[in-house]
Design a protein around this motif. Structure first.
Motif, mmCIF file in Angstrom:
data_model
loop_
_atom_site.group_PDB
_atom_site.id
_atom_site.type_symbol
_atom_site.label_atom_id
_atom_site.label_comp_id
_atom_site.label_asym_id
_atom_site.label_seq_id
_atom_site.Cartn_x
_atom_site.Cartn_y
_atom_site.Cartn_z
ATOM 1 N N PRO A 1 0.813 -1.225 0.000
ATOM 2 C CA PRO A 1 0.000 0.000 0.000
ATOM 3 C C PRO A 1 0.847 1.276 0.000
ATOM 4 O O PRO A 1 0.498 2.263 -0.639
ATOM 5 N N GLU A 2 1.990 1.244 0.687
ATOM 6 C CA GLU A 2 2.884 2.399 0.690
ATOM 7 C C GLU A 2 3.423 2.669 -0.708
ATOM 8 O O GLU A 2 3.506 3.817 -1.146
ATOM 9 N N MET A 3 3.787 1.614 -1.419
ATOM 10 C CA MET A 3 4.300 1.768 -2.782
ATOM 11 C C MET A 3 3.221 2.314 -3.709
ATOM 12 O O MET A 3 3.489 3.188 -4.534
ATOM 13 N N GLY A 4 2.013 1.801 -3.574
ATOM 14 C CA GLY A 4 0.906 2.297 -4.399
ATOM 15 C C GLY A 4 0.599 3.757 -4.114
ATOM 16 O O GLY A 4 0.357 4.549 -5.025
ATOM 17 N N ARG A 5 0.633 4.130 -2.846
ATOM 18 C CA ARG A 5 0.370 5.517 -2.452
ATOM 19 C C ARG A 5 1.436 6.458 -3.019
ATOM 20 O O ARG A 5 1.135 7.513 -3.568
ATOM 21 N N SER A 6 2.703 6.075 -2.901
ATOM 22 C CA SER A 6 3.778 6.927 -3.409
ATOM 23 C C SER A 6 3.752 7.001 -4.932
ATOM 24 O O SER A 6 4.032 8.057 -5.516
ATOM 25 N N LEU A 7 3.393 5.911 -5.592
ATOM 26 C CA LEU A 7 3.277 5.927 -7.048
ATOM 27 C C LEU A 7 2.147 6.861 -7.484
ATOM 28 O O LEU A 7 2.306 7.656 -8.413
ATOM 29 N N GLY A 8 1.011 6.794 -6.796
ATOM 30 C CA GLY A 8 -0.111 7.677 -7.118
ATOM 31 C C GLY A 8 0.221 9.138 -6.878
ATOM 32 O O GLY A 8 -0.131 10.015 -7.664
ATOM 33 N N LYS A 9 0.927 9.408 -5.780
ATOM 34 C CA LYS A 9 1.319 10.791 -5.480
ATOM 35 C C LYS A 9 2.274 11.327 -6.546
ATOM 36 O O LYS A 9 2.154 12.468 -6.988
#
Length: 88
Positions: A27-35
């Motif tokens: 989830p952290e990777m997905g959040r940073s990718l989206g940001k």
């Protein structure tokens, strides 16, 4: 499915990602990718807005180019004329 990936291949890929990175990190990777994608989009659209919204008038603090300076002594006038030529 997009890119010719079947549902089973997608599930296997997600399972491998889960095993490699762990449940907490995904989830952290997905959040940073989206940001990152959002910031990139905002920066690209911001540049386009600046280019399309061109205002030919000078900023409020600067005098307009047609404004003439007050009368000055002859020697100083000559010096400023050469300075203007070198700036151009």
């Amino acid at each position: 499915m997009p890119f010719g990936i079947s549902m089973w291949e997608l599930l296997i890929l997600l399972l491998v990602l889960l095993l490699v990175f762990g449940a907490k990190r995904l989830p952290e990777m997905g959040r940073s990718l989206g940001k990152g994608m959002r910031e990139f989009k905002d920066s690209v659209t911001g540049v386009e807005e600046k280019m399309t919204a061109s205002d030919p008038s000078p900023p409020a603090g600067l005098p307009s180019p047609s404004a003439e300076p007050a009368s000055q002594p002859a020697g100083q006038e000559e010096t400023e004329a050469t300075e203007r030529e070198t700036v151009r």
